[in-house]
Motif scaffolding. Structure first.
Motif, PDB file in Angstrom:
ATOM      1  N   GLY A  78       1.915   1.644  16.022  1.00 37.79           N
ATOM      2  CA  GLY A  78       2.331   2.764  15.168  1.00 37.79           C
ATOM      3  C   GLY A  78       3.735   2.477  14.680  1.00 37.79           C
ATOM      4  N   THR A  79       4.092   3.019  13.510  1.00 38.88           N
ATOM      5  CA  THR A  79       5.412   2.678  12.967  1.00 38.88           C
ATOM      6  C   THR A  79       6.273   3.905  12.692  1.00 38.88           C
ATOM      7  N   ILE A  80       5.803   5.066  13.125  1.00 34.95           N
ATOM      8  CA  ILE A  80       6.669   6.244  12.966  1.00 34.95           C
ATOM      9  C   ILE A  80       6.777   7.005  14.284  1.00 34.95           C
ATOM     10  N   THR A  93      -5.027  -0.461   9.630  1.00 33.80           N
ATOM     11  CA  THR A  93      -4.509  -0.427   8.253  1.00 33.80           C
ATOM     12  C   THR A  93      -3.429  -1.495   8.073  1.00 33.80           C
ATOM     13  N   ILE A  94      -3.235  -1.892   6.831  1.00 27.78           N
ATOM     14  CA  ILE A  94      -2.313  -2.994   6.502  1.00 27.78           C
ATOM     15  C   ILE A  94      -0.948  -2.838   7.167  1.00 27.78           C
ATOM     16  N   ASN A  95      -0.422  -1.621   7.160  1.00 27.33           N
ATOM     17  CA  ASN A  95       0.926  -1.422   7.700  1.00 27.33           C
ATOM     18  C   ASN A  95       0.936  -1.378   9.223  1.00 27.33           C
ATOM     19  N   THR A 112      -3.067  -7.541  -6.598  1.00 27.52           N
ATOM     20  CA  THR A 112      -3.243  -6.367  -7.474  1.00 27.52           C
ATOM     21  C   THR A 112      -1.904  -5.715  -7.801  1.00 27.52           C
ATOM     22  N   MET A 113      -0.948  -5.899  -6.904  1.00 26.84           N
ATOM     23  CA  MET A 113       0.345  -5.224  -7.031  1.00 26.84           C
ATOM     24  C   MET A 113       1.444  -6.175  -7.505  1.00 26.84           C
ATOM     25  N   ALA A 114       1.056  -7.365  -7.969  1.00 26.22           N
ATOM     26  CA  ALA A 114       2.057  -8.390  -8.283  1.00 26.22           C
ATOM     27  C   ALA A 114       3.002  -7.947  -9.397  1.00 26.22           C
ATOM     28  N   MET A 249      -0.458   6.978   0.742  1.00 28.48           N
ATOM     29  CA  MET A 249       0.675   7.550   1.471  1.00 28.48           C
ATOM     30  C   MET A 249       1.945   6.753   1.203  1.00 28.48           C
ATOM     31  N   GLY A 250       1.815   5.412   1.199  1.00 25.91           N
ATOM     32  CA  GLY A 250       2.983   4.553   0.965  1.00 25.91           C
ATOM     33  C   GLY A 250       3.645   4.882  -0.352  1.00 25.91           C
ATOM     34  N   ALA A 251       2.846   5.146  -1.366  1.00 26.94           N
ATOM     35  CA  ALA A 251       3.406   5.418  -2.695  1.00 26.94           C
ATOM     36  C   ALA A 251       3.953   6.837  -2.800  1.00 26.94           C
ATOM     37  N   THR A 253       4.741   9.301  -0.568  1.00 31.96           N
ATOM     38  CA  THR A 253       5.777   9.911   0.268  1.00 31.96           C
ATOM     39  C   THR A 253       7.175   9.356  -0.034  1.00 31.96           C
ATOM     40  N   THR A 254       7.235   8.278  -0.797  1.00 31.05           N
ATOM     41  CA  THR A 254       8.535   7.610  -0.983  1.00 31.05           C
ATOM     42  C   THR A 254       9.099   7.711  -2.409  1.00 31.05           C
ATOM     43  N   THR A 255       8.281   7.328  -3.400  1.00 28.94           N
ATOM     44  CA  THR A 255       8.798   7.168  -4.765  1.00 28.94           C
ATOM     45  C   THR A 255       9.490   8.436  -5.309  1.00 28.94           C
ATOM     46  N   SER A 295      16.970   5.673   0.452  1.00 28.56           N
ATOM     47  CA  SER A 295      16.287   5.109   1.642  1.00 28.56           C
ATOM     48  C   SER A 295      15.193   6.063   2.120  1.00 28.56           C
ATOM     49  N   PRO A 296      14.103   6.192   1.349  1.00 26.36           N
ATOM     50  CA  PRO A 296      13.116   7.243   1.650  1.00 26.36           C
ATOM     51  C   PRO A 296      12.518   7.173   3.051  1.00 26.36           C
ATOM     52  N   THR A 297      12.349   5.971   3.619  1.00 26.08           N
ATOM     53  CA  THR A 297      11.882   5.948   5.006  1.00 26.08           C
ATOM     54  C   THR A 297      13.102   5.782   5.906  1.00 26.08           C
ATOM     55  N   ASN A 298      13.424   6.853   6.630  1.00 30.72           N
ATOM     56  CA  ASN A 298      14.596   6.792   7.507  1.00 30.72           C
ATOM     57  C   ASN A 298      14.455   5.688   8.539  1.00 30.72           C
ATOM     58  N   GLY A 356      10.584  -8.724   5.618  1.00 32.88           N
ATOM     59  CA  GLY A 356       9.665  -9.476   6.479  1.00 32.88           C
ATOM     60  C   GLY A 356       8.218  -9.277   6.053  1.00 32.88           C
ATOM     61  N   ALA A 357       7.312  -9.522   7.008  1.00 32.89           N
ATOM     62  CA  ALA A 357       5.878  -9.559   6.692  1.00 32.89           C
ATOM     63  C   ALA A 357       5.356  -8.267   6.087  1.00 32.89           C
ATOM     64  N   HIS A 358       5.928  -7.120   6.480  1.00 35.16           N
ATOM     65  CA  HIS A 358       5.406  -5.829   6.007  1.00 35.16           C
ATOM     66  C   HIS A 358       6.206  -5.264   4.840  1.00 35.16           C
ATOM     67  N   ARG A 359       7.112  -6.070   4.266  1.00 34.29           N
ATOM     68  CA  ARG A 359       7.929  -5.558   3.155  1.00 34.29           C
ATOM     69  C   ARG A 359       7.022  -4.873   2.140  1.00 34.29           C
ATOM     70  N   CYS A 360       7.522  -3.778   1.593  1.00 33.01           N
ATOM     71  CA  CYS A 360       6.678  -2.924   0.741  1.00 33.01           C
ATOM     72  C   CYS A 360       5.922  -3.712  -0.333  1.00 33.01           C
ATOM     73  N   ILE A 361       4.631  -3.512  -0.343  1.00 34.67           N
ATOM     74  CA  ILE A 361       3.766  -4.202  -1.292  1.00 34.67           C
ATOM     75  C   ILE A 361       3.810  -3.513  -2.662  1.00 34.67           C
ATOM     76  N   GLY A 362       4.180  -2.221  -2.652  1.00 35.00           N
ATOM     77  CA  GLY A 362       4.251  -1.461  -3.907  1.00 35.00           C
ATOM     78  C   GLY A 362       5.644  -1.470  -4.513  1.00 35.00           C
ATOM     79  N   GLY A 363       6.554  -2.264  -3.935  1.00 39.06           N
ATOM     80  CA  GLY A 363       7.936  -2.278  -4.425  1.00 39.06           C
ATOM     81  C   GLY A 363       8.065  -2.547  -5.923  1.00 39.06           C
ATOM     82  N   ALA A 369       8.287   2.073 -12.229  1.00 38.37           N
ATOM     83  CA  ALA A 369       8.215   3.525 -12.471  1.00 38.37           C
ATOM     84  C   ALA A 369       9.623   4.136 -12.529  1.00 38.37           C
ATOM     85  N   LEU A 370      10.494   3.703 -11.631  1.00 44.64           N
ATOM     86  CA  LEU A 370      11.845   4.271 -11.603  1.00 44.64           C
ATOM     87  C   LEU A 370      12.666   3.822 -12.813  1.00 44.64           C
ATOM     88  N   ALA A 371      12.476   2.569 -13.239  1.00 47.66           N
ATOM     89  CA  ALA A 371      13.216   2.090 -14.414  1.00 47.66           C
ATOM     90  C   ALA A 371      12.762   2.830 -15.679  1.00 47.66           C
TER      91      ALA A 371
HETATM   92  C1  HEM Z   1      10.390   3.747  -3.753  1.00 50.19           C
HETATM   93  C2  HEM Z   1       9.208   3.609  -3.303  1.00 50.19           C
HETATM   94  C3  HEM Z   1       8.823   2.977  -1.994  1.00 50.19           C
HETATM   95  C4  HEM Z   1       9.540   2.765  -0.848  1.00 50.19           C
HETATM   96  C5  HEM Z   1      10.993   3.096  -0.592  1.00 50.19           C
HETATM   97  C6  HEM Z   1       8.655   2.137   0.106  1.00 50.19           C
HETATM   98  C7  HEM Z   1       9.029   1.755   1.385  1.00 50.19           C
HETATM   99  C8  HEM Z   1       8.241   0.947   2.184  1.00 50.19           C
HETATM  100  C9  HEM Z   1       8.680   0.331   3.414  1.00 50.19           C
HETATM  101  C10 HEM Z   1      10.039   0.517   4.054  1.00 50.19           C
HETATM  102  C11 HEM Z   1       7.660  -0.422   3.896  1.00 50.19           C
HETATM  103  C12 HEM Z   1       7.669  -1.290   5.148  1.00 50.19           C
HETATM  104  C13 HEM Z   1       6.886  -0.648   6.281  1.00 50.19           C
HETATM  105  C14 HEM Z   1       7.024  -1.395   7.574  1.00 50.19           C
HETATM  106  O1  HEM Z   1       7.712  -2.419   7.655  1.00 50.19           O
HETATM  107  O2  HEM Z   1       6.456  -0.914   8.575  1.00 50.19           O
HETATM  108  C15 HEM Z   1       6.563  -0.261   2.983  1.00 50.19           C
HETATM  109  C16 HEM Z   1       5.331  -0.843   3.141  1.00 50.19           C
HETATM  110  C17 HEM Z   1       4.246  -0.520   2.346  1.00 50.19           C
HETATM  111  N1  HEM Z   1       4.272   0.199   1.174  1.00 50.19           N
HETATM  112 FE1  HEM Z   1       5.863   1.006   0.299  1.00 50.19          FE
HETATM  113  N2  HEM Z   1       7.430   2.015  -0.463  1.00 50.19           N
HETATM  114  C18 HEM Z   1       7.497   2.490  -1.756  1.00 50.19           C
HETATM  115  C19 HEM Z   1       6.495   2.497  -2.688  1.00 50.19           C
HETATM  116  C20 HEM Z   1       5.227   2.105  -2.467  1.00 50.19           C
HETATM  117  C21 HEM Z   1       4.178   2.130  -3.441  1.00 50.19           C
HETATM  118  C22 HEM Z   1       4.333   2.553  -4.902  1.00 50.19           C
HETATM  119  C23 HEM Z   1       3.066   1.694  -2.831  1.00 50.19           C
HETATM  120  C24 HEM Z   1       1.758   1.549  -3.533  1.00 50.19           C
HETATM  121  C25 HEM Z   1       0.666   1.466  -3.259  1.00 50.19           C
HETATM  122  C26 HEM Z   1       3.420   1.370  -1.447  1.00 50.19           C
HETATM  123  C27 HEM Z   1       2.553   0.900  -0.464  1.00 50.19           C
HETATM  124  C28 HEM Z   1       2.980   0.296   0.702  1.00 50.19           C
HETATM  125  C29 HEM Z   1       2.077  -0.391   1.646  1.00 50.19           C
HETATM  126  C30 HEM Z   1       0.572  -0.509   1.520  1.00 50.19           C
HETATM  127  C31 HEM Z   1       2.887  -0.900   2.652  1.00 50.19           C
HETATM  128  C32 HEM Z   1       2.443  -1.718   3.869  1.00 50.19           C
HETATM  129  C33 HEM Z   1       2.651  -3.191   3.551  1.00 50.19           C
HETATM  130  C34 HEM Z   1       2.367  -4.094   4.740  1.00 50.19           C
HETATM  131  O3  HEM Z   1       2.305  -3.624   5.868  1.00 50.19           O
HETATM  132  O4  HEM Z   1       2.172  -5.295   4.498  1.00 50.19           O
HETATM  133  N3  HEM Z   1       4.737   1.616  -1.274  1.00 50.19           N
HETATM  134  N4  HEM Z   1       6.945   0.562   1.947  1.00 50.19           N
END
Ligand code: HEM
Length: 418
Positions: A78-80, A93-95, A112-114, A249-251, A253-255, A295-298, A356-363, A369-371
């Motif tokens: 778990g990561t939270i 799940t991926i994360n 898909t997210m390149a 959820m990744g998209a 809760t943060t953007t 820094s949306p994820t504390n 690292g390995a889990h760096r946000c894939i939707g970055g 979107a923000l630009a």
């Molecule tokens: C400003 C917007 C965003 C922020 C600040 C953000 C932040 C993060 C962070 C900090 C992680 C790393 C989680 C970890 O290491 O445990 C992450 C992973 C992830 N994010 Fe984002 N995220 C954003 C937007 C998005 C969007 C638009 C998507 C779209 C689908 C997304 C999908 C994911 C997914 C699937 C992961 C897991 C990747 C992995 O484990 O390989 N995120 N995000």
């Protein structure tokens, strides 16, 4: 209330620090606590209300080290902090996967997210954004920017994931309820009832979409999840469902939080907005600064897979470690004047997307979107004025704004965008 503009004044005694209590994040107390921990106790133990110990790392160096080292710091438990006892989706799940499973989901979905693909969608995102903004910014009445920005993530990635437009507004509310079930803005009953309801709604929606994609594949993430090679087999229905949930959820809760914190910062510093409007070539650096600032994820939690030394502290196998990304992004050892919002800041090696390995894939999609949002605001808004009380999310995980009443002074002049 502007939460993060000034450096903490008096040092906080360690015995007054509580990084768990979600209520404290509604008043910005975390910054003074993180500052105290970075300077006096960079590896610090606390217990959750259920009695589980977690170690907090708060410096940029330690946070990056923990996140980079996925062989010793596992995501599968778990990561939270809210699920310190273990996430039911752990390992699925991926994360919440470690290698090699993680790579088998990450590599195909990353395509898909390149960056190139999401940049090609820029004008489509602009079309969605214009529909969101039109009619809200041009009448001089206060608008709740936090509410408006809830639509930003789906404008950015709704189609990439494969979620039809008609579901966009409901999905964002369920996703937010899933992450902050005790916040009055999203609660639909007790915390447990809200969570159950939110999960049920999200799962029902994705079940339906998965059924449709089984019959006919499309060019979207749901279709990619259905076909990928998951250790020599296809993912089952439940695994696909959970991963759809995870991407949404990744998209969601943060953007929006980056957009809201950014507008709040510009309302607070009209000069910074004027500078950006006069120099739209600063948009890319302004986006990065907004990411650092918000820094949306504390935090991101991990569990040790072996004994490990961090600084002066030796941790046993099986310990919970919380990497406080929000703190790393204010680390004065890395960022000059870290409590100043500086849209021209370069370099800006923030960790808002993790590392690292889990760096946000939707970055890359979030950056687009923000630009585009900034381009549209620059073209329309002379300045932002706060028009009421700003409220913050009841959560130790998401640094969220629930209400941001803003009056927008609109532009009567054309601004040349780069
Ligand atoms: C400003 C917007 C965003 C922020 C600040 C953000 C932040 C993060 C962070 C900090 C992680 C790393 C989680 C970890 O290491 O445990 C992450 C992973 C992830 N994010 Fe984002 N995220 C954003 C937007 C998005 C969007 C638009 C998507 C779209 C689908 C997304 C999908 C994911 C997914 C699937 C992961 C897991 C990747 C992995 O484990 O390989 N995120 N995000």
């Amino acid at each position: 209330m502007q939460l993060t503009a000034s450096p903490p004044t008096a040092p906080v005694p360690l015995d007054k620090i509580d990084l768990y209590d979600p209520g404290r994040y509604q008043h910005g107390e975390q910054h003074a606590s993180w500052h105290a921990l970075r300077t006096t106790a960079p590896v610090w133990a606390q217990h959750t209300p259920e009695g589980d110990r977690f170690w907090s790392v708060t410096t940029y160096r330690d946070v990056s080290r923990v996140l980079m080292d996925d062989r010793r710091f596992s995501s599968a438990h778990g990561t939270i902090l809210a699920v310190a006892r273990g996430d039911s989706a752990g390992g699925k799940t991926i994360n919440l996967m470690d290698q090699p499973d993680h790579a088998s989901v990450r590599l195909p979905t990353m395509r898909t997210m390149a960056t190139r693909l999401v940049r090609e969608r820029r004008e489509r995102v602009r079309g969605h954004l214009r529909r969101i903004l039109d009619g809200h910014l041009d009448h001089g009445e206060p608008v709740d920017f936090a509410e408006l920005m809830l639509q930003l993530p789906m404008a950015g990635v709704g189609e990439i994931i494969g979620i039809p437009v008609r579901h966009w507004s409901s999905i964002v509310r369920w996703a937010m309820a899933g992450v902050a079930p005790a916040d009055p803005e999203y609660a639909t009953g007790s915390e447990e009832d809200t969570l159950r309801h939110a999960h049920h709604e999200l799962m029902a929606l994705f079940s339906d979409l998965i059924g449709q994609r089984r019959r006919q594949r499309r060019d979207d993430l749901i279709s990619v999840l259905l076909d990928l090679d998951f250790g020599g087999r296809r993912m089952n229905e439940h695994e696909v469902l959970l991963n759809c949930y995870s991407f949404a959820m990744g998209a969601i809760t943060t953007t929006p939080q980056v957009a809201s914190h950014m507008v709040l910062a510009f309302a607070d510093q009209p000069q910074a907005w004027r500078t950006l409007r006069a120099n739209p070539d600063l948009i890319p650096s302004a986006v990065e600064e907004a990411l650092r600032w918000a820094s949306p994820t504390n935090h991101l939690m991990r569990r040790t897979l072996t004994e490990v030394q961090i600084g002066d502290v030796r941790l046993d196998e099986g310990e919970l470690v919380c990497a406080w990304v929000g703190s790393a992004n204010r680390d004065e050892q890395v960022f000059a004047d870290p409590y100043a919002f500086d849209p021209a800041r370069t370099p800006n090696p923030h960790l808002a997307f993790g590392v690292g390995a889990h760096r946000c894939i939707g970055g890359p999609a979030a950056q687009v979107a923000l630009a585009v949002l900034l381009e549209e605001l620059i073209a329309r808004c002379d300045r932002f004025e706060l028009a009421g009380e700003v409220t913050h999310l009841y959560s130790n995980f998401i640094n969220g704004i629930t209400h941001l009443p803003v009056r927008v002074r609109t532009s009567d002049r054309e601004v040349a965008l780069p």
